[in-house]
Design a protein around this motif. Structure first.
Motif, PDB file in Angstrom:
ATOM      1  N   HIS A 332      24.864  45.111   0.584  1.00 22.99           N
ATOM      2  CA  HIS A 332      25.437  44.562   1.824  1.00 22.99           C
ATOM      3  C   HIS A 332      25.845  43.107   1.633  1.00 22.99           C
ATOM      4  CE1 HIS A 332      26.210  44.253   6.078  1.00 22.99           C
ATOM      5  NE2 HIS A 332      25.360  43.219   6.192  1.00 22.99           N
ATOM      6  N   ALA A 333      25.017  42.303   0.915  1.00 25.52           N
ATOM      7  CA  ALA A 333      25.353  40.894   0.678  1.00 25.52           C
ATOM      8  C   ALA A 333      26.597  40.769  -0.185  1.00 25.52           C
ATOM      9  CB  ALA A 333      24.166  40.200   0.013  1.00 25.52           C
ATOM     10  N   ALA A 334      26.749  41.650  -1.183  1.00 27.06           N
ATOM     11  CA  ALA A 334      27.935  41.602  -2.036  1.00 27.06           C
ATOM     12  C   ALA A 334      29.191  41.909  -1.242  1.00 27.06           C
ATOM     13  CB  ALA A 334      27.773  42.580  -3.186  1.00 27.06           C
ATOM     14  N   GLN A 335      29.082  42.856  -0.305  1.00 27.63           N
ATOM     15  CA  GLN A 335      30.254  43.166   0.524  1.00 27.63           C
ATOM     16  C   GLN A 335      30.629  41.993   1.415  1.00 27.63           C
ATOM     17  OE1 GLN A 335      29.284  46.754   2.603  1.00 27.63           O
ATOM     18  NE2 GLN A 335      29.214  48.016   0.730  1.00 27.63           N
ATOM     19  N   LEU A 336      29.657  41.272   1.952  1.00 29.20           N
ATOM     20  CA  LEU A 336      29.936  40.098   2.779  1.00 29.20           C
ATOM     21  C   LEU A 336      30.591  38.995   1.962  1.00 29.20           C
ATOM     22  CD1 LEU A 336      26.702  39.933   4.985  1.00 29.20           C
ATOM     23  CD2 LEU A 336      28.976  40.752   5.642  1.00 29.20           C
ATOM     24  N   LEU A 337      30.086  38.787   0.744  1.00 27.89           N
ATOM     25  CA  LEU A 337      30.697  37.771  -0.122  1.00 27.89           C
ATOM     26  C   LEU A 337      32.136  38.122  -0.462  1.00 27.89           C
ATOM     27  CD1 LEU A 337      27.763  36.982  -2.595  1.00 27.89           C
ATOM     28  CD2 LEU A 337      28.695  35.490  -0.813  1.00 27.89           C
ATOM     29  N   ALA A 338      32.386  39.440  -0.683  1.00 31.31           N
ATOM     30  CA  ALA A 338      33.748  39.857  -1.018  1.00 31.31           C
ATOM     31  C   ALA A 338      34.697  39.595   0.136  1.00 31.31           C
ATOM     32  CB  ALA A 338      33.758  41.335  -1.394  1.00 31.31           C
ATOM     33  N   GLU A 339      34.231  39.709   1.383  1.00 28.00           N
ATOM     34  CA  GLU A 339      35.090  39.466   2.544  1.00 28.00           C
ATOM     35  C   GLU A 339      35.463  37.992   2.679  1.00 28.00           C
ATOM     36  OE1 GLU A 339      33.009  40.994   5.865  1.00 28.00           O
ATOM     37  OE2 GLU A 339      33.266  43.117   5.301  1.00 28.00           O
ATOM     38  N   GLU A 340      34.551  37.073   2.251  1.00 28.55           N
ATOM     39  CA  GLU A 340      34.792  35.651   2.413  1.00 28.55           C
ATOM     40  C   GLU A 340      35.373  34.992   1.164  1.00 28.55           C
ATOM     41  OE1 GLU A 340      31.118  33.964   3.563  1.00 28.55           O
ATOM     42  OE2 GLU A 340      31.000  35.044   5.492  1.00 28.55           O
ATOM     43  N   ALA A 341      35.364  35.700   0.032  1.00 30.14           N
ATOM     44  CA  ALA A 341      35.817  35.077  -1.221  1.00 30.14           C
ATOM     45  C   ALA A 341      37.339  35.112  -1.312  1.00 30.14           C
ATOM     46  CB  ALA A 341      35.207  35.810  -2.407  1.00 30.14           C
ATOM     47  N   ASP A 342      37.924  33.954  -1.760  1.00 29.44           N
ATOM     48  CA  ASP A 342      39.366  33.871  -1.980  1.00 29.44           C
ATOM     49  C   ASP A 342      39.708  33.802  -3.467  1.00 29.44           C
ATOM     50  OD1 ASP A 342      39.788  33.860   0.760  1.00 29.44           O
ATOM     51  OD2 ASP A 342      39.557  31.667   0.877  1.00 29.44           O
ATOM     52  N   ASP A 343      38.735  33.415  -4.269  1.00 26.58           N
ATOM     53  CA  ASP A 343      38.952  33.263  -5.700  1.00 26.58           C
ATOM     54  C   ASP A 343      38.947  34.640  -6.371  1.00 26.58           C
ATOM     55  OD1 ASP A 343      39.184  32.431  -8.262  1.00 26.58           O
ATOM     56  OD2 ASP A 343      37.154  31.571  -8.417  1.00 26.58           O
ATOM     57  N   PRO A 344      39.992  34.986  -7.182  1.00 26.72           N
ATOM     58  CA  PRO A 344      40.020  36.300  -7.861  1.00 26.72           C
ATOM     59  C   PRO A 344      38.793  36.545  -8.734  1.00 26.72           C
ATOM     60  CG  PRO A 344      42.150  35.229  -7.978  1.00 26.72           C
ATOM     61  CD  PRO A 344      41.213  34.205  -7.410  1.00 26.72           C
ATOM     62  N   ALA A 345      38.284  35.504  -9.343  1.00 28.18           N
ATOM     63  CA  ALA A 345      37.102  35.674 -10.180  1.00 28.18           C
ATOM     64  C   ALA A 345      35.890  36.067  -9.339  1.00 28.18           C
ATOM     65  CB  ALA A 345      36.815  34.388 -10.957  1.00 28.18           C
ATOM     66  N   ALA A 346      35.776  35.439  -8.179  1.00 28.00           N
ATOM     67  CA  ALA A 346      34.659  35.774  -7.296  1.00 28.00           C
ATOM     68  C   ALA A 346      34.793  37.195  -6.776  1.00 28.00           C
ATOM     69  CB  ALA A 346      34.604  34.774  -6.131  1.00 28.00           C
ATOM     70  N   LEU A 347      36.037  37.599  -6.450  1.00 25.37           N
ATOM     71  CA  LEU A 347      36.258  38.972  -5.991  1.00 25.37           C
ATOM     72  C   LEU A 347      35.881  39.985  -7.071  1.00 25.37           C
ATOM     73  CD1 LEU A 347      39.662  38.584  -4.073  1.00 25.37           C
ATOM     74  CD2 LEU A 347      37.402  39.059  -3.089  1.00 25.37           C
ATOM     75  N   ARG A 348      36.215  39.630  -8.322  1.00 24.61           N
ATOM     76  CA  ARG A 348      35.880  40.545  -9.405  1.00 24.61           C
ATOM     77  C   ARG A 348      34.370  40.675  -9.576  1.00 24.61           C
ATOM     78  NH1 ARG A 348      34.812  40.016 -14.730  1.00 24.61           N
ATOM     79  NH2 ARG A 348      35.118  37.749 -14.624  1.00 24.61           N
ATOM     80  N   LEU A 349      33.672  39.576  -9.455  1.00 19.78           N
ATOM     81  CA  LEU A 349      32.210  39.609  -9.588  1.00 19.78           C
ATOM     82  C   LEU A 349      31.559  40.390  -8.450  1.00 19.78           C
ATOM     83  CD1 LEU A 349      31.518  35.931 -10.746  1.00 19.78           C
ATOM     84  CD2 LEU A 349      31.431  38.018 -12.132  1.00 19.78           C
ATOM     85  N   THR A 350      32.044  40.173  -7.229  1.00 17.28           N
ATOM     86  CA  THR A 350      31.471  40.914  -6.101  1.00 17.28           C
ATOM     87  C   THR A 350      31.772  42.408  -6.230  1.00 17.28           C
ATOM     88  OG1 THR A 350      33.450  40.418  -4.797  1.00 17.28           O
ATOM     89  CG2 THR A 350      31.533  38.957  -4.521  1.00 17.28           C
ATOM     90  N   ARG A 351      32.981  42.729  -6.744  1.00 20.88           N
ATOM     91  CA  ARG A 351      33.301  44.149  -6.942  1.00 20.88           C
ATOM     92  C   ARG A 351      32.353  44.775  -7.970  1.00 20.88           C
ATOM     93  NH1 ARG A 351      38.062  43.450  -8.079  1.00 20.88           N
ATOM     94  NH2 ARG A 351      38.055  43.697 -10.362  1.00 20.88           N
ATOM     95  N   ILE A 352      32.035  44.036  -9.049  1.00 19.90           N
ATOM     96  CA  ILE A 352      31.083  44.553 -10.043  1.00 19.90           C
ATOM     97  C   ILE A 352      29.712  44.779  -9.397  1.00 19.90           C
ATOM     98  CG2 ILE A 352      29.820  43.966 -12.155  1.00 19.90           C
ATOM     99  CD1 ILE A 352      32.336  42.495 -13.106  1.00 19.90           C
ATOM    100  N   MET A 353      29.308  43.833  -8.522  1.00 16.88           N
ATOM    101  CA  MET A 353      28.021  43.964  -7.851  1.00 16.88           C
ATOM    102  C   MET A 353      27.992  45.196  -6.944  1.00 16.88           C
ATOM    103  SD  MET A 353      27.354  39.955  -6.852  1.00 16.88           S
ATOM    104  CE  MET A 353      25.919  40.373  -5.862  1.00 16.88           C
ATOM    105  N   VAL A 354      29.080  45.423  -6.217  1.00 18.18           N
ATOM    106  CA  VAL A 354      29.121  46.575  -5.303  1.00 18.18           C
ATOM    107  C   VAL A 354      29.108  47.894  -6.088  1.00 18.18           C
ATOM    108  CG1 VAL A 354      30.547  47.775  -3.606  1.00 18.18           C
ATOM    109  CG2 VAL A 354      30.240  45.298  -3.451  1.00 18.18           C
ATOM    110  N   GLU A 355      29.922  47.953  -7.146  1.00 18.45           N
ATOM    111  CA  GLU A 355      29.995  49.193  -7.919  1.00 18.45           C
ATOM    112  C   GLU A 355      28.648  49.542  -8.556  1.00 18.45           C
ATOM    113  OE1 GLU A 355      33.114  48.664 -10.684  1.00 18.45           O
ATOM    114  OE2 GLU A 355      34.753  48.961  -9.215  1.00 18.45           O
ATOM    115  N   ASN A 356      27.985  48.540  -9.131  1.00 21.08           N
ATOM    116  CA  ASN A 356      26.695  48.823  -9.756  1.00 21.08           C
ATOM    117  C   ASN A 356      25.610  49.105  -8.720  1.00 21.08           C
ATOM    118  OD1 ASN A 356      26.654  48.342 -12.913  1.00 21.08           O
ATOM    119  ND2 ASN A 356      28.134  46.890 -12.027  1.00 21.08           N
TER     120      ASN A 356
END
Length: 528
Positions: A332-356
């Motif tokens: 749930h925290a990773a999904q919230l971070l992905a909604e607020e992140a604008d940096d592509p690198a941050a989006l990629r990291l949050t996506r890895i967190m959600v998938e795993n």
């Protein structure tokens, strides 16, 4: 109890027949003595005539007794008393003709009383002695009154002979009682031994290990079904030598007798590895045989594996409960971070967190599915219709345009929890389709009858399972894919076990279609 009484009755009648044969021999002997030695024994012609008539009558009575004994009429005790009374009357009459007690013929009463006591098992012996005493006293009294040479001193001899009759009767009574008690004890011991032998056979058959009982010569005296399974059929109790059945096992026995340690033995008949244990059988101070226990090494390995997997299942289920809530929070925290992140690198990291996190959640759900095997609700499923609907649903959901083969007789019925069978088949079919060539009939479901059970095979035309991976297929967390959890087949097999079914892998390398894998579900037996 009825059989024992019948056996005792037969023994009594048989003994009475032998006693009657003795009676006939005595009669014939007296006839012969009267014929050949008549002038020496009986000078008076009237005495010889009386002896001949008595002997003939006694022999006729023996023949009549033989007929009664053959017909078993009248009652045994009554018939025996009549026989003994006749014997006493005959001997006393012969004694009277020969001159009384001084002739010594009265002593012939003793073997008759002893024989009658043994035949009657001592129950009427004293009564027979009383009859003999009365007959002797009457004969002595008649001789004294008739003044045929009798004297008052002869009464002392008569008294002594009467005492001898009672002593003989008492001794026969004691011997008969002892024989009866010994017979009852022997029957009781025989019954106990038969019961112990039956108990031993039942215990030996119920033992999970193979059991062989050998005598001093190495002959197999007893064995159970497990030993026959491990060593092969063809053993005959009491005839087969251990050397003929398994020379390697015989060598292991010689090594044990020589004091060497035991190692697993590769039995050369069924090619199974067993660990023998030898126990000596001693009677007194000397060994009289050996009991051989055969432990199936493969069975021990399977049991150890089952214990390990069960402990691992309980441990992982406990861990899954503990990590599920933190895992949900991380996702749930990773999904919230992905909604607020604008940096592509941050989006990629949050996506890895959600998938795993989703992957871990899927693994946790799979582990928790293991608890459902104990909550199975089996029902009778008509496989022909049920599998047809399943194949159609599977192709639609998985997006399969090719034809999935289905062969199932109309009358096939399996008892299984419907939802759990759906889960197991979906897992097997998805794995089969993933590794197949994805053409028509690359994936097949085949239902057939084997003995009293229906079996369902899921076949594919893929590369199959490597030989080194076959023994690890159903172990938890074993997978050949980078993204796999390694729990699918383990859970499927546990679900099948919860429905009294068996899931196994069947090698197709020796069949007409050497390619592909085949997983077989053996449903509970249903006699035709």
């Amino acid at each position: 109890m009825t059989d024992i009484r019948t056996q005792v009755s037969n023994d009594l009648w048989r003994s009475a027949k032998i006693f009657n044969l003795f009676r006939a021999i005595i009669a014939l002997s007296l006839v012969g003595a009267s014929w050949w030695l008549q002038s020496k024994l009986f000078p008076d012609v009237y005495d010889r005539l009386a002896l001949d008539w008595l002997s003939a009558c006694y022999l006729a009575l023996s023949v009549a007794y033989a007929f009664c004994l053959q017909q078993r009429w009248p009652a045994f005790r009554f018939l025996l008393s009549i026989q003994v009374a006749g014997d006493i009357a005959f001997i006393v009459a012969i004694m009277h003709i020969a001159g009384g007690l001084r002739s010594g013929i009265g002593l012939m009463l003793l073997p008759y009383l002893a024989g009658a006591g043994l035949v009657s098992r001592g129950r009427t012996t004293l009564f027979h002695a009383a009859l003999a005493t009365i007959a002797l006293l009457l004969q002595q009294g008649a001789q004294y009154l008739n003044s045929e040479g009798g004297t008052p001193a002869d009464f002392f001899q008569a008294a002594m002979l009467c005492i001898a009759c009672f002593a003989t009767a008492w001794l026969a009574h004691r011997l008969a009682s002892y024989a009866t008690e010994s017979e009852k004890l022997a029957e009781r011991r025989s019954s106990e031994l038969a019961n112990m032998a039956q108990i031993n056979r039942l215990v030996i058959q119920d033992v999970s290990d193979g059991v062989l009982v050998l005598d001093e010569a190495g002959v197999i005296r007893q064995y159970n079904q497990q030993a026959e399974r491990l060593l092969g059929s063809g053993m005959i109790a009491g005839k087969t030598l251990l050397a003929d059945t398994s020379p390697m096992l015989e060598r292991a026995l010689h090594n044990w007798q020589a004091g060497h340690s035991m190692m697993p033995v590769d039995v050369d008949i069924t090619r199974q590895s067993v660990r023998p244990r030898f126990m000596p059988v001693k009677v007194g101070g000397s060994a009289s045989g050996v009991v051989v226990f055969l432990e199936d090494i493969e069975r021990l390995r399977r049991e150890a594996q089952q214990l390990k997997l069960a402990a691992l299942g309980r441990l992982t289920a406990s861990i899954a409960h503990e990590i599920r809530n933190p895992l949900s929070a991380i996702s749930h925290a990773a999904q919230l971070l992905a909604e607020e992140a604008d940096d592509p690198a941050a989006l990629r990291l949050t996506r890895i967190m959600v998938e795993n996190s989703r992957r871990l959640d899927h693994m946790v759900r799979a582990i928790l599915e293991l608890n459902k095997r104990d909550r199975a609700e089996p029902v009778d499923l008509r496989l022909h219709d049920w599998l047809g609907s399943f194949v159609q649903e599977f192709c639609e959901v998985e997006g399969i345009a090719a034809t999935v083969g289905l062969e199932c007789p109309q009358g096939a019925v399996a008892r299984f929890d419907e939802g759990q069978l759906h889960q197991v088949l979906w897992n097997l079919c998805r794995n089969g389709w993933r590794y197949s060539s994805r053409r028509d009939r690359s994936l097949q479901l085949v239902v057939a009858r084997r003995d009293d059970a229906w079996v369902l095979e899921v076949r594919d035309d893929g590369p199959g399972v490597a030989d080194e991976d076959v023994n690890k297929l159903f172990e938890p967390f074993f997978t050949t894919e980078a993204k796999g959890t390694g729990l699918g087949l383990y859970i499927a097999r546990e679900i099948c076990a919860g429905n009294d079914s068996v899931l196994e892998y069947v090698s197709r390398r020796n069949s007409s279609s050497p390619q592909g894998a085949c997983f077989r579900i053996i449903f509970p037996a249903r006699p035709a």
